[in-house]
Scaffold this motif. Structure first.
Motif, PDB file in Angstrom:
ATOM      1  N   TYR A 167       0.867  -1.174   0.000  1.00 39.93           N
ATOM      2  CA  TYR A 167       0.000   0.000   0.000  1.00 39.93           C
ATOM      3  C   TYR A 167       0.904   1.224   0.000  1.00 39.93           C
ATOM      4  N   TYR A 168       0.558   2.226  -0.833  1.00 42.63           N
ATOM      5  CA  TYR A 168       1.398   3.409  -0.919  1.00 42.63           C
ATOM      6  C   TYR A 168       0.529   4.664  -0.980  1.00 42.63           C
ATOM      7  N   HIS A 169       1.112   5.774  -0.561  1.00 43.31           N
ATOM      8  CA  HIS A 169       0.509   7.106  -0.678  1.00 43.31           C
ATOM      9  C   HIS A 169       1.602   8.021  -1.200  1.00 43.31           C
ATOM     10  N   LEU A 170       1.384   8.574  -2.401  1.00 39.87           N
ATOM     11  CA  LEU A 170       2.427   9.288  -3.135  1.00 39.87           C
ATOM     12  C   LEU A 170       1.905  10.634  -3.596  1.00 39.87           C
ATOM     13  N   THR A 171       2.670  11.694  -3.337  1.00 42.72           N
ATOM     14  CA  THR A 171       2.295  13.032  -3.809  1.00 42.72           C
ATOM     15  C   THR A 171       3.426  13.621  -4.637  1.00 42.72           C
ATOM     16  N   LYS A 172       3.021  14.488  -5.562  1.00 38.90           N
ATOM     17  CA  LYS A 172       3.977  15.148  -6.449  1.00 38.90           C
ATOM     18  C   LYS A 172       3.567  16.604  -6.618  1.00 38.90           C
ATOM     19  N   GLU A 173       4.510  17.519  -6.421  1.00 42.07           N
ATOM     20  CA  GLU A 173       4.248  18.947  -6.526  1.00 42.07           C
ATOM     21  C   GLU A 173       4.975  19.541  -7.728  1.00 42.07           C
ATOM     22  N   ASN A 174       4.444  20.678  -8.187  1.00 39.70           N
ATOM     23  CA  ASN A 174       5.030  21.408  -9.320  1.00 39.70           C
ATOM     24  C   ASN A 174       5.057  20.549 -10.586  1.00 39.70           C
ATOM     25  N   ILE A 175       3.942  19.904 -10.869  1.00 39.49           N
ATOM     26  CA  ILE A 175       3.869  19.073 -12.058  1.00 39.49           C
ATOM     27  C   ILE A 175       3.869  19.953 -13.294  1.00 39.49           C
ATOM     28  N   MET A 176       4.729  19.649 -14.244  1.00 38.20           N
ATOM     29  CA  MET A 176       4.885  20.444 -15.449  1.00 38.20           C
ATOM     30  C   MET A 176       3.978  19.897 -16.543  1.00 38.20           C
ATOM     31  N   THR A 177       3.084  20.732 -17.053  1.00 33.73           N
ATOM     32  CA  THR A 177       2.215  20.356 -18.168  1.00 33.73           C
ATOM     33  C   THR A 177       2.184  21.499 -19.172  1.00 33.73           C
ATOM     34  N   SER A 178       1.602  21.238 -20.326  1.00 30.07           N
ATOM     35  CA  SER A 178       1.477  22.286 -21.338  1.00 30.07           C
ATOM     36  C   SER A 178       0.530  23.382 -20.851  1.00 30.07           C
TER      37      SER A 178
END
Length: 852
Positions: free
Chosen positions: A669-680
């Motif tokens: 089981y995991y809990h994962l966050t990501k900030e400042n995601i780069m998209t178009s």
């Protein structure tokens, strides 16, 4: 491997003359039957991984040998799988590999299996060295035998037949067993790729939970891991493609020994990488024993593929060995006007000047001619109701090209039984050139169907892009085994460096519809005049800034300590500090773009902590906390650079080795966050402008299994529940599900080998099911891809031809001929709504393989 002290142990100086005289007497008087038996008849064996006692019994029956050993010597030990043509000597060496056991022939047909004894060479080294320690009683610990690379999982050149893998180097860069590693890591071994007849890594990765393909231009070079997209792939632990340009050639399977997937942030050992996980390709290595194979495949859509593999020793003392393998593939496609013509060659050599030192040099060259596939499109909230075979490119499209060259070097030296230094280097050169017909407004959210035609006319233009990248990366690792205050430490200290540069040239008006290129989606008429392509190639776009120059550079230092207490508790701790410089310049030439190159510098620390408790030899529970650091290489519409992406994960899990350690499972089981995601940036006229969504979160449950349930039944399977959503956003996407991530997905592949029924021995067959629930097609959640279940099957028969083996195999993919959609474009070359990639319908492949 540890060197423990005791009162009976002599340290640092010389062994006694009495010990040497005993050793000399033993060596001089022992019969040389091991030397004599090497000339005995070579024959084919197929003994799966199992208890060592059972494997030795099968070998004795098949080889006509008499094996003598006390029961306690082989108790609780596991054999290596054995499949191929072997002499009795080589067969025994294979089965006893990693068992700490030796053998000796007492006559032509009788063999004694015993605990490892020091050889004369070992004792002479000990006598001459101040660095070695020896047990004066002649028993005890495993003895030092030189460096052992965990990547070298072939046995005498032959591809392993087992589905079970107990070690994976990608998790810790050490030889720690998976069961003792407090992170989730899965391995797809060569045997699975052979049985499923996968030709690229996309097919192999279907066997791993939470890994989804996400193609662009129809190439299998992008993946989603635990909800987050990544187009970066590693090769033997080093980045295998350019960073800034985000492009990679195909990864053909011919040179792969296995594929490893490390789940969650891997920055602590590998630097800039997406927090979902890391894909590491482990290539085949030269072997001492001669082995040759040639395989021909043929199948649906004019599919033809030839694979070859040759390896062996160059010198009589086996200090220099070679390998040369590769493939050639030519095929059409179920998609109109699509084809692939690909060749790959892989020469490599390994030099072992001593037992403690090894150097390898390998080259991999791939070139393919193909046709860009722009996929299908959505109407409303579903893929358009048109045949999946229909394409809206054109038969007059120029041929597109993709190529790569890898030059790799690996150096390993063991100073003694405890300390080893490793250096790896990889130079990568990737080039692609494509010109294709594409939907108009393809980098905006505007509609591409002409409303004046009743939404029947597909508005198109022509776009050309040329991408090049050169990447040089290296690392230096020092690993050691220590004993401090009653605890065992496996320590790693390392540094790495990467430099990547790339260019990007765009031509053609890729936003506005070109008059005369519209096409009816329900009744298409093909045949574009060549002048349209010439006009596109003569049109720089955007004017004055269609040349881009990228540069990435990073330095990293890292450390790791794996502490073992009471042989049951494992604590893994480590961290990494990165210094990263990124930049992209634009202009009307590459020199102008390089002169205009802005530069952004970032630095950051990425820690990892894990703990694992192993209450029984077959089970362990673990937890970890880890982070990742990235350095974006994009710019906003105003020209500003973007802050680094950072990821954070919490994970807990259970690992087991069942059925006498033949079946490995991981539940996580995991809990994962990501900030400042780069998209178009949807609001910018610049198609390459970027903006940060803010934050996304992925959490879920994964189950993976691989190995053998019985001597004849093998399995690899997975299940994933994934909840991946945008949690912070400035443009109204907050709360949306991340695109192309199914809530439920999984696969189950079963293989049955007949070993014990003489009329059918050599027959194998299997079946697999691959499934995914519906997925959002884009981050705006404007349409969905329907869920699907795909059924695959195969059957093979191995026939012995003297000292050679002939294998005939037949595979069917999508046995029930279901219509399904694999993924959408990650907004890399088109918006997802006009970049929907369908899966192949029923596809049949036959193959003939000769091994000798």
């Amino acid at each position: 491997m540890h060197s423990k002290t005791s009162n009976s142990r002599l340290q640092y100086r010389h062994v006694t003359a009495g010990l040497l005289s005993v050793a000399i007497s033993t060596v001089v008087n022992q019969p040389l039957y091991a030397e004599q038996q090497s000339n005995l008849t070579t024959r084919y064996y197929n003994i799966p991984s199992q208890s060592l006692d059972g494997a030795l019994t099968e070998l004795a029956d098949q080889a006509g040998l008499k094996l003598l050993y006390p029961a306690e010597v082989v108790s609780n030990k596991q054999s290596q799988p054995l499949s191929g043509n072997y002499s009795p000597k080589t067969a025994l060496e294979t089965l006893l590999r990693d068992s700490s056991l030796d053998y000796r022939f007492t006559d032509d047909q009788s063999v004694t299996v015993q605990k490892h004894q020091k050889s004369m060479d070992d004792l002479l080294k000990i006598a001459a060295s101040d660095e070695y320690r020896v047990d004066a009683t002649g028993g005890g610990e495993e003895d030092y035998t030189g460096p052992v690379e965990q990547e070298d999982l072939t046995v005498s050149g032959r591809e392993l037949s087992g589905y079970n893998v107990i070690n994976a180097n990608s998790a810790t860069k050490t030889d720690t067993p998976i069961l003792e590693t407090p992170v989730s890591i899965q391995v797809v071994p060569r045997a699975v790729m052979n049985d499923q007849k996968t030709t690229t890594i996309k097919g192999a990765l279907e066997n791993v939970s939470s890994v989804r393909p996400q193609s662009s231009l129809g190439l299998g070079n992008g993946f989603i891991i635990r909800g987050f997209h990544s187009d970066r792939v590693y090769r033997n632990g080093l980045v295998a493609n350019g960073l800034s340009t985000g492009r990679a050639a195909q990864f053909d399977s011919a040179n792969l020994e296995r594929v490893e997937v490390l789940k969650g942030p891997a920055a602590v050992l590998f630097g800039r990488i997406e927090p979902g996980g890391l894909i590491n390709l482990v290539t085949k290595k030269p072997q001492d024993e001669s082995y040759y194979s040639l395989e021909q495949r043929f199948g649906s859509y004019d599919f033809y593929r030839t694979e070859w593999d040759a390896t062996g020793a160059i010198t009589d003392d086996n200090s220099l060995s070679y390998r040369f393998n590769g493939s050639y593939q030519n095929n059409k496609s179920f998609r109109d006007f699509n084809f692939n013509d690909r060749v790959q060659v892989n020469p490599s050599v390994t030099w072992r000047p001593s037992d403690a030192t090894e150097m390898s040099l390998d080259v991999e060259v791939l070139h393919e001619n193909y046709q860009v596939d722009r996929g299908l499109f959505a109407i409303g909230d579903r893929p358009a109701p048109i045949p999946i075979t229909r394409s809206f490119i054109d038969p007059n499209d120029p041929v597109d090209t993709n190529s790569k060259v890898y030059l790799g070097f690996n150096f390993t030296h063991a100073f003694n039984a405890d300390w080893t230094i490793r250096n790896r280097f990889l130079a990568s050169f990737v080039d692609s050139n494509d010109i294709s017909v594409k939907p108009a407004n393809a980098f905006t959210v505007a509609e591409f169907l002409d409303p004046s035609s009743g939404n029947r006319t597909y508005l198109r233009n022509i776009f050309s892009q040329i991408v090049t990248s050169q990447t040089y990366t290296t690392n230096l690792d020092l690993t050691g085994n220590l004993e401090l205050w009653g605890t065992n430490h496996q320590t790693l200290i390392g540094i790495d460096y990467l430099r990547s540069t790339g260019t990007y040239l765009t031509r053609g008006n890729f936003r506005e519809p070109v008059p005369g290129l519209g096409i009816d989606i329900y009744n298409p008429v093909y045949g574009i005049d060549p002048s349209f392509y010439a006009n596109a190639l003569a049109t720089p776009f955007p004017p004055g800034s269609n040349h881009s120059y990228f540069r990435d550079e990073w330095y990293g230092v890292y450390f790791q300590d794996h502490i073992t207490l009471w042989d049951k508790l494992h604590i893994l701790g480590g961290g990494r500090y990165d210094w990263a410089t990124t930049g992209r310049g634009k202009g009307d030439s590459f020199s102008a773009a390089e002169a205009d190159l802005p530069s952004r510098k970032d630095e950051g620390f990425s820690p990892r902590v894990g703990i694992l408790y192993q209450p029984w030899a077959w089970a362990s529970v673990y937890g970890n906390w880890t982070t990742s650091f990235g350095a974006n290489n994009g710019i906003t519409a105003t020209g500003a650079t973007i802050n680094p992406e950072v990821g954070e994960q919490f994970e807990v899990g259970l690992k087991t080795e069942l059925f006498d350690q033949r079946l490995t499972t991981t539940l996580a089981y995991y809990h994962l966050t990501k900030e400042n995601i780069m998209t178009s940036d949807f609001n910018s006229p610049d198609p390459l402008a970027k903006a940060a969504i803010g934050e996304a979160r992925s959490q879920g449950i994964e189950l993976d299994m691989s190995g053998q349930i019985t001597d004849e039944l093998s399995v690899i399977g997975n299940y994933a529940y994934t909840d991946a959503r945008i949690t912070k956003d400035f443009s109204g996407l907050q709360g949306n599900r991340l695109s192309n991530v199914p809530e439920h997905s999984g696969s189950l592949w079963l293989k049955y080998d007949i070993h014990h029924y003489e009329p059918l021995n050599g027959l194998s067959f299997g079946m697999g099911v691959f499934a995914a629930s519906q997925r959002e097609g884009d981050d705006a959640n404007t349409f969905v891809l329907p869920g699907y279940v795909r059924l695959d099957a195969f059957a093979s028969y191995a026939y012995q031809l003297g000292d050679s083996r002939l294998i005939a195999q037949f595979n069917i993919r999508n046995l029930l001929d279901k219509t399904y959609y694999e993924s959408t474009d990650p907004f890399q070359n088109a918006p997802p709504r006009v970049g929907i990639y369908p899966g192949a319908p029923l596809t049949a492949i036959g193959s003939i393989r000769l091994e000798y």
